[in-house]
Design a protein around this motif. Structure first.
Motif, PDB file in Angstrom:
ATOM      1  N   LEU A  95      -3.829   5.863   2.199  1.00 56.26           N
ATOM      2  CA  LEU A  95      -2.623   4.915   2.120  1.00 56.26           C
ATOM      3  C   LEU A  95      -3.752   4.173   0.346  1.00 56.26           C
ATOM      4  O   LEU A  95      -5.420   4.370   0.641  1.00 56.26           O
TER       5      LEU A  95
ATOM      6  N   GLY B  62       4.493   4.517   3.221  1.00 60.44           N
ATOM      7  CA  GLY B  62       3.495   3.178   2.787  1.00 60.44           C
ATOM      8  C   GLY B  62       3.674   2.240   3.458  1.00 60.44           C
ATOM      9  O   GLY B  62       4.714   2.315   4.614  1.00 60.44           O
TER      10      GLY B  62
ATOM     11  N   TRP C  63       0.945  -1.137  -0.461  1.00 61.68           N
ATOM     12  CA  TRP C  63      -0.012  -0.011   0.069  1.00 61.68           C
ATOM     13  C   TRP C  63       0.823   0.953  -0.225  1.00 61.68           C
ATOM     14  O   TRP C  63       1.711   1.012   1.023  1.00 61.68           O
ATOM     15  N   GLN C  64       0.428   2.185  -0.706  1.00 59.32           N
ATOM     16  CA  GLN C  64       1.283   3.736  -0.488  1.00 59.32           C
ATOM     17  C   GLN C  64       0.570   4.491  -0.083  1.00 59.32           C
ATOM     18  O   GLN C  64      -0.094   5.062  -0.327  1.00 59.32           O
ATOM     19  N   TRP C  65       1.291   5.419   0.272  1.00 60.06           N
ATOM     20  CA  TRP C  65       0.806   6.416   1.014  1.00 60.06           C
ATOM     21  C   TRP C  65       0.578   7.385   0.077  1.00 60.06           C
ATOM     22  O   TRP C  65       1.157   8.331  -0.491  1.00 60.06           O
TER      23      TRP C  65
ATOM     24  N   LEU D 238      -3.330   2.371  11.202  1.00 61.02           N
ATOM     25  CA  LEU D 238      -2.893   3.182  10.731  1.00 61.02           C
ATOM     26  C   LEU D 238      -2.286   4.673  11.429  1.00 61.02           C
ATOM     27  O   LEU D 238      -1.218   5.222  10.864  1.00 61.02           O
TER      28      LEU D 238
ATOM     29  N   THR E 219      -9.849   2.781  -0.150  1.00 63.27           N
ATOM     30  CA  THR E 219      -8.399   4.172   0.555  1.00 63.27           C
ATOM     31  C   THR E 219      -8.720   3.601   1.881  1.00 63.27           C
ATOM     32  O   THR E 219      -9.942   3.636   2.137  1.00 63.27           O
TER      33      THR E 219
END
Length: 690
Positions: A388, A463, A379-381, A417, A408
């Motif tokens: 995410l 991420g 997962w990418q920030w 998170l 998301t």
């Protein structure tokens, strides 16, 4: 560069003669290595020998002039180009000059487009020599070459070697030609070149990492890191000072320094109470496991390093920490051999990746070789939206991937998170969790347990790596060995993803218009080529619309380019709002746009799309206090009916658009819309508030 010139003009025997005449203690191989430094005396003896061998009194200047073109692909040239312009390089001359010589203090007296005045003085203990000044003249003249310009002209009006107080150089270059490089299409070309250079740099950096972790000889590996750092950050001396085990004896690896001097620098660098050095920069050799020491680049006198050089030194310090992590792990247990082999595979995979998505795919595929698991998700920030987003995964079913790809996750959605961002360390979660979102997802996606692994680079949250088991949660219990494995993976992944994001950004800039955010000409060509290639083996057709704003020039003439730019942005937004999910909108330049319509089957669908575009421009544009009505001419075509090739299709759509523009002029002639002051077509339209 001197040896290359002699060799190219007179052959290898002439090179031997130059070395003999100069009486240099170094051989040609040493002198040809750009990472090595020599004394001022030796440099001037070599220049004098070159003059005698060639019989050319301008030989020293030619060596300087040839230096920049010869080094266009080096890290030094990349750093200098990143400053953005010849003027910026000249303004930073104190730092940039130190990449080639440490015996001179240089400063910029004045700079303007096409002209810069630079002052040079020998540092204390050194004397300016005539040949040294000639070489510097040539080097300064080559600066414009960094930006695709011809060499500049340099006049040395004062010379310290001739008895003046200083050397004063005036560099002039073609300012008009430099300004042309600011043209959007020129910037696209430059970005494409920078993209290729960055992709190659990314590949090289991780190829180096793969090479480093492939040996069991720790001393060889750490010495090689110092060698590699010397190729990226220009300085005469380097020191790597580390302790492989806490409280162990300090190990010092150096280049360009005597052992005693290197140990003194290392002791001072690791003394947190010592004042910060003005002659060196240091990078922390730190991993998620522990702090090992520092990597230092240093000069004999005070020199300001460029920010990019600190970043590169940090990167090599990260490599050193990764190598030390692996080495200490090998010392702790022979069972770590499998882990090291897997991390090596990941480094190889990362070295071959370019975009962040490619990095994520290789990371997800490599992790199962390191950790016993059933699924991986990366997962990418998204910093802009603070959430995410699913990047890629391994082991998911199509249904599972479809479910997570639509998600998301923001801080407000899950305390897990928020905790991960505040305290970035791996976290184990099973079905007993009290986190509502994680509990729901674990049931929905059939997960027995998972580990959340933060991907961090320089304290920046990039991420998450999520490692999943579908049964037997004990497989992921966070013992020290598992945490060490996952931390090592994340340490290798972080710089790869960070560089992948840079590649993403450069690719986006190369293919998108900076004013409107739409595709530019390059992106338009790439997308329509893919669309036509995709339709070659199916019944799907491709539609193309050309859109041109009517009388847009008069908006610029009446209200200025800032006003016109805002109108273009709003027009682009309206066109983008009409596009379906698979359609693409491009700005081809000026007030010309194109819309690529995917999956159209009939000509009447294109005609309907044309009507939607015209209707989108029926409402006035509100630009500050002004309300402007401007229409659009539209022409379209369908591939392959209106053209077997892209060129034929473009010509057809362009001709249709100009036909529509002519019809529009006839329709608008002598028409005065209510609420606007618009003159007849014979005169220029005027635009004002309602």
């Amino acid at each position: 560069m001197l040896l290359d010139l002699v060799r190219s003009e007179s052959g290898e025997q002439a090179v031997a003669s130059v070395l003999d005449l100069a009486g240099t203690p170094h051989d040609a191989a040493y002198l040809s290595n750009g990472n090595n430094w020599i004394s001022l005396d030796e440099a001037c003896e070599l220049l004098q020998a070159g003059v005698e061998q060639t019989g050319d009194p301008q030989f020293a200047r030619r060596v300087g002039e040839a230096t920049v073109p010869k080094n266009m692909g080096t890290q030094v040239a990349t750093v200098l180009r990143s400053l953005g312009s010849v003027e910026a390089v000249m303004q930073a001359v104190a730092q940039s000059a130190s990449k080639f010589s440490t015996v001179t203090d240089m400063e910029t007296i004045e700079t303007e487009p096409g002209r810069a005045v630079i002052s040079a003085r020998a540092r204390e203990g050194f004397t300016r020599r005539r040949l040294h000044c000639d070489w510097a003249t040539g080097l300064i003249a080559g600066t414009p070459v960094l930006f695709g310009l011809p060499p500049g002209d340099v006049d040395e009006s004062e010379c310290q070697a001739r008895g003046d107080e200083r050397c004063l150089y005036t560099l002039t270059w073609d300012a008009a030609r430099a300004a042309e490089a600011a043209d959007p299409q020129q910037r696209v070309t430059a970005l494409e070149g920078q993209l290729r250079a960055t992709s190659e740099r990314l590949h090289n950096v991780y190829a180096i990492a793969s090479d480093l972790v492939s040996t069991d000889d720790l001393d060889t590996v750490l010495n090689r890191i110092v060698e590699r750092a010397a190729s990226a950050v220009r300085a005469p001396g380097y020191v790597l000072a580390v302790r492989t085990v806490p409280d162990a004896e300090l190990q010092v690896y150096s280049r360009g320094l005597e052992d005693r001097e290197a140990h003194e620098i290392a002791e001072v660098a690791l003394d947190h109470d010592a004042p910060k050095s003005e002659t060196a920069i240091a990078a922390e050799v730190t991993s998620s496991r522990r702090h090992y020491g520092r990597l230092i680049a240093c000069y004999p006198a005070r020199v300001r390093f460029l920010p990019q050089e600190q970043e590169m030194l940090d990167l090599y310090a990260t490599h050193a920490a990764a190598v030390l992590d692996i080495a200490t792990a090998l010392q702790e247990s022979a069972a770590r051999n499998a882990q090291v082999s897997s991390l090596l595979s990941l480094a190889h995979a990362a070295a071959q990746a370019g975009t962040s998505h490619e990095v994520g795919q290789r990371l997800a595929a490599a992790v199962p070789e390191v950790v016993d698991c059933d699924r991986i998700a990366v997962w990418q920030w998204d910093e802009t939206h603070e959430c995410l987003k699913f990047l890629t995964g391994w082991g998911q079913t199509l249904e599972q991937e479809a479910a997570v790809s639509r998600l998301t996750i923001s801080r407000a959605d899950t305390p897990s998170l928020e905790a991960m961002i505040n305290e970035p360390e791996p976290r184990f979660i099973d079905r007993s969790t009290d986190d509502p979102l994680m509990s729901r997802l674990m049931v929905q996606l059939e997960m027995a347990a998972l580990v959340l692994v933060p991907i961090i680079a320089h304290d920046v949250f990039l991420g998450l790596l999520i490692v999943v088991v579908e049964e037997d949660p004990e497989r992921l219990r966070p013992d020290p060995e598992l945490l060490a494995q996952l931390t090592g993976v994340a340490a290798l992944a972080a710089p790869a993803i960070q560089n992948g994001l840079l590649v993403d950004e450069l690719r986006h800039k190369a293919s998108h218009d900076s004013l409107t955010g739409l595709l530019n000409r390059v992106g338009f060509r790439q997308h329509i080529d893919r669309a036509l290639a995709g339709g070659g083996d199916s019944q799907a057709h491709v539609g193309l619309l050309f859109v041109d704003l009517d009388d847009f020039k008069h908006v610029n003439d009446a209200h200025g380019h800032d006003f016109g730019d805002e109108l273009l942005r709003q027009a682009a937004a309206r066109l983008a709002g009409l596009a379906r999910g698979s359609d693409e909108v491009a700005r081809l330049g000026g007030d010309e746009f194109a819309v690529i319509l995917s999956d159209v089957d009939r000509d009447d669908q294109v005609r309907a799309a044309e009507r939607r575009v015209r209707a989108a421009f029926s409402e006035p544009f509100q630009l500050g206090s002004l309300s402007i009505s401007i229409s659009a001419s539209v022409g379209g075509g369908v591939w392959p009916e209106d053209g077997d090739t892209l060129s034929d299709l473009v010509r057809h759509a362009d001709a249709a658009m100009y036909h529509d523009k002519a019809e529009g002029r006839r329709r608008r002639a002598d028409v005065i819309p209510v609420g606007h002051r618009v003159l007849a077509a014979a005169r220029a339209p005027q635009f004002g508030p309602l």
